[in-house]
Design a protein around this motif. Structure first.
Motif, PDB file in Angstrom:
ATOM      1  N   ALA A   1      60.882   4.234   1.324  1.00  0.00           N
ATOM      2  CA  ALA A   1      60.547   5.591   1.754  1.00  0.00           C
ATOM      3  C   ALA A   1      60.751   5.713   3.261  1.00  0.00           C
ATOM      4  N   TYR A   2      60.450   4.626   3.978  1.00  0.00           N
ATOM      5  CA  TYR A   2      60.631   4.588   5.435  1.00  0.00           C
ATOM      6  C   TYR A   2      61.197   3.227   5.818  1.00  0.00           C
ATOM      7  N   CYS A   3      62.265   3.221   6.587  1.00  0.00           N
ATOM      8  CA  CYS A   3      62.848   1.996   7.120  1.00  0.00           C
ATOM      9  C   CYS A   3      62.797   2.098   8.642  1.00  0.00           C
ATOM     10  N   LEU A   4      61.803   1.438   9.233  1.00  0.00           N
ATOM     11  CA  LEU A   4      61.533   1.553  10.658  1.00  0.00           C
ATOM     12  C   LEU A   4      62.173   0.396  11.414  1.00  0.00           C
ATOM     13  N   VAL A   5      62.614   0.669  12.616  1.00  0.00           N
ATOM     14  CA  VAL A   5      63.379  -0.320  13.378  1.00  0.00           C
ATOM     15  C   VAL A   5      62.480  -1.362  14.030  1.00  0.00           C
ATOM     16  N   THR A   6      61.360  -0.939  14.575  1.00  0.00           N
ATOM     17  CA  THR A   6      60.526  -1.822  15.386  1.00  0.00           C
ATOM     18  C   THR A   6      59.750  -2.809  14.515  1.00  0.00           C
ATOM     19  N   PRO A   7      59.844  -4.116  14.807  1.00  0.00           N
ATOM     20  CA  PRO A   7      59.156  -5.126  13.992  1.00  0.00           C
ATOM     21  C   PRO A   7      57.695  -5.289  14.399  1.00  0.00           C
ATOM     22  N   CYS A   8      56.840  -4.422  13.881  1.00  0.00           N
ATOM     23  CA  CYS A   8      55.402  -4.515  14.139  1.00  0.00           C
ATOM     24  C   CYS A   8      54.680  -3.785  13.016  1.00  0.00           C
ATOM     25  N   SER A   9      53.373  -3.609  13.161  1.00  0.00           N
ATOM     26  CA  SER A   9      52.606  -2.915  12.134  1.00  0.00           C
ATOM     27  C   SER A   9      53.208  -1.533  11.873  1.00  0.00           C
ATOM     28  N   PRO A  10      53.290  -1.104  10.603  1.00  0.00           N
ATOM     29  CA  PRO A  10      53.942   0.168  10.290  1.00  0.00           C
ATOM     30  C   PRO A  10      53.411   1.366  11.060  1.00  0.00           C
ATOM     31  N   HIS A  11      52.104   1.407  11.320  1.00  0.00           N
ATOM     32  CA  HIS A  11      51.573   2.578  12.027  1.00  0.00           C
ATOM     33  C   HIS A  11      52.159   2.680  13.434  1.00  0.00           C
ATOM     34  N   LEU A  12      52.300   1.531  14.104  1.00  0.00           N
ATOM     35  CA  LEU A  12      52.843   1.532  15.464  1.00  0.00           C
ATOM     36  C   LEU A  12      54.360   1.657  15.441  1.00  0.00           C
ATOM     37  N   ALA A  13      55.005   1.002  14.482  1.00  0.00           N
ATOM     38  CA  ALA A  13      56.460   1.110  14.358  1.00  0.00           C
ATOM     39  C   ALA A  13      56.877   2.562  14.153  1.00  0.00           C
ATOM     40  N   ALA A  14      56.117   3.283  13.345  1.00  0.00           N
ATOM     41  CA  ALA A  14      56.426   4.696  13.112  1.00  0.00           C
ATOM     42  C   ALA A  14      56.273   5.503  14.396  1.00  0.00           C
ATOM     43  N   GLU A  15      55.230   5.237  15.144  1.00  0.00           N
ATOM     44  CA  GLU A  15      55.008   5.971  16.394  1.00  0.00           C
ATOM     45  C   GLU A  15      56.126   5.679  17.393  1.00  0.00           C
ATOM     46  N   ILE A  16      56.505   4.414  17.514  1.00  0.00           N
ATOM     47  CA  ILE A  16      57.578   4.048  18.438  1.00  0.00           C
ATOM     48  C   ILE A  16      58.900   4.683  18.021  1.00  0.00           C
ATOM     49  N   ASP A  17      59.144   4.716  16.714  1.00  0.00           N
ATOM     50  CA  ASP A  17      60.389   5.295  16.207  1.00  0.00           C
ATOM     51  C   ASP A  17      60.360   6.820  16.127  1.00  0.00           C
ATOM     52  N   GLY A  18      59.206   7.406  16.458  1.00  0.00           N
ATOM     53  CA  GLY A  18      59.102   8.861  16.422  1.00  0.00           C
ATOM     54  C   GLY A  18      59.054   9.430  15.018  1.00  0.00           C
ATOM     55  N   VAL A  19      58.414   8.692  14.114  1.00  0.00           N
ATOM     56  CA  VAL A  19      58.341   9.084  12.703  1.00  0.00           C
ATOM     57  C   VAL A  19      56.885   9.282  12.311  1.00  0.00           C
ATOM     58  N   ALA A  20      56.611  10.300  11.529  1.00  0.00           N
ATOM     59  CA  ALA A  20      55.283  10.504  10.955  1.00  0.00           C
ATOM     60  C   ALA A  20      55.340  10.118   9.483  1.00  0.00           C
ATOM     61  N   ILE A  21      54.546   9.122   9.072  1.00  0.00           N
ATOM     62  CA  ILE A  21      54.548   8.683   7.681  1.00  0.00           C
ATOM     63  C   ILE A  21      53.748   9.668   6.841  1.00  0.00           C
ATOM     64  N   ASP A  22      54.423  10.263   5.880  1.00  0.00           N
ATOM     65  CA  ASP A  22      53.813  11.249   4.996  1.00  0.00           C
ATOM     66  C   ASP A  22      53.329  10.548   3.728  1.00  0.00           C
ATOM     67  N   PRO A  23      52.023  10.524   3.452  1.00  0.00           N
ATOM     68  CA  PRO A  23      51.517   9.839   2.254  1.00  0.00           C
ATOM     69  C   PRO A  23      52.162  10.325   0.967  1.00  0.00           C
ATOM     70  N   ALA A  24      52.602  11.565   0.935  1.00  0.00           N
ATOM     71  CA  ALA A  24      53.229  12.091  -0.281  1.00  0.00           C
ATOM     72  C   ALA A  24      54.508  11.331  -0.625  1.00  0.00           C
ATOM     73  N   ARG A  25      55.188  10.806   0.403  1.00  0.00           N
ATOM     74  CA  ARG A  25      56.419  10.056   0.165  1.00  0.00           C
ATOM     75  C   ARG A  25      56.139   8.636  -0.318  1.00  0.00           C
ATOM     76  N   LEU A  26      54.867   8.241  -0.320  1.00  0.00           N
ATOM     77  CA  LEU A  26      54.500   6.901  -0.767  1.00  0.00           C
ATOM     78  C   LEU A  26      54.032   6.875  -2.215  1.00  0.00           C
ATOM     79  N   ALA A  27      54.184   7.997  -2.916  1.00  0.00           N
ATOM     80  CA  ALA A  27      53.847   8.012  -4.343  1.00  0.00           C
ATOM     81  C   ALA A  27      54.736   7.023  -5.084  1.00  0.00           C
ATOM     82  N   LEU A  28      54.165   6.328  -6.066  1.00  0.00           N
ATOM     83  CA  LEU A  28      54.926   5.321  -6.801  1.00  0.00           C
ATOM     84  C   LEU A  28      56.118   5.945  -7.527  1.00  0.00           C
TER      85      LEU A  28
END
Length: 211
Positions: free
Chosen positions: A65-92
């Motif tokens: 659902a999200y492929c982030l560039v920065t190798p760190c915790s997803p919450h910080l990787a998303a912030e660094i990459d300028g991405v907001a993780i939408d929980p709706a996109r994490l539905a199985l």
């Protein structure tokens, strides 16, 4: 949620969780999905590694659902990459064969500034396989992980160990945590699809994951 979906999570990062997930998905003849990839190694993503090791057709290794560039915790990787993780996109994903969904790192790794993977697992409602290393420190990490999952009413299928055999640690975790010991994946060198498939078959019972 039925046994159609299994969640693979770990007690820490770099413990062999993705290799185990590849073995399990291949043995089930199912699908594999890692919803959030944070950091891309020289040999690709975890999905690329699973595609190489599992023996599954590439179309059964689902895109992140999200492929982030920065190798760190997803919450910080998303912030660094300028991405907001939408929980709706994490539905199985809805697939016909069993789905193996893999988290990132340990159970309390943050997905956002307000939620962890354990919170997401609770939302999914599927049983969790906790992958634990056998080396020093694993009792503490494993029991804390079990407590965090139970605090959120996440069902735990059992613990899959990775590494050299350490009988007392493995038995202590399962007795004190009141969880099933599913088996132990040994260190595999060289790590090939054939060697992984044989090691999984020799050390785990497939019916434990399907019954």
């Amino acid at each position: 949620m039925t046994r159609q979906t299994l969640i693979v999570t770990g007690t820490d990062t770099g413990i062999g969780k993705t290799v185990f997930a590849a073995a399990l998905a291949g043995a089930l003849g199912g699908h594999y999905w890692k919803p959030v990839q944070a950091g891309i190694e020289d040999d690709g993503t975890d999905a690329d590694r699973v595609a190489r090791l599992s023996g599954l057709p590439r179309e059964r290794v689902l895109p992140e659902a999200y492929c982030l560039v920065t190798p760190c915790s997803p919450h910080l990787a998303a912030e660094i990459d300028g991405v907001a993780i939408d929980p709706a996109r994490l539905a199985l994903p809805q697939v016909e064969s069993p789905l193996v969904a893999e988290g990132a790192g340990g159970v309390l790794v943050p997905i956002s500034r307000s939620e962890t993977y354990a919170d997401q697992f609770a939302r999914w409602g599927a049983p969790v396989v906790l992958v634990a290393r056998t080396s020093l420190g694993t009792i503490n990490h494993s029991l804390l992980s079990i407590e965090a999952l139970r605090a959120r009413s996440v069902p735990i299928l059992g613990v899959a160990f990775v590494g050299e055999p350490v009988e007392d640690s493995e038995a202590t975790i399962c007795a004190m945590g009141q969880v099933r010991r599913l088996g132990r994946l040994p260190v595999i060198d060289p790590l090939t699809p054939e060697a992984l498939r044989s090691a999984f078959a020799a050390n785990f019972k497939l019916e434990d994951f399907t019954a």
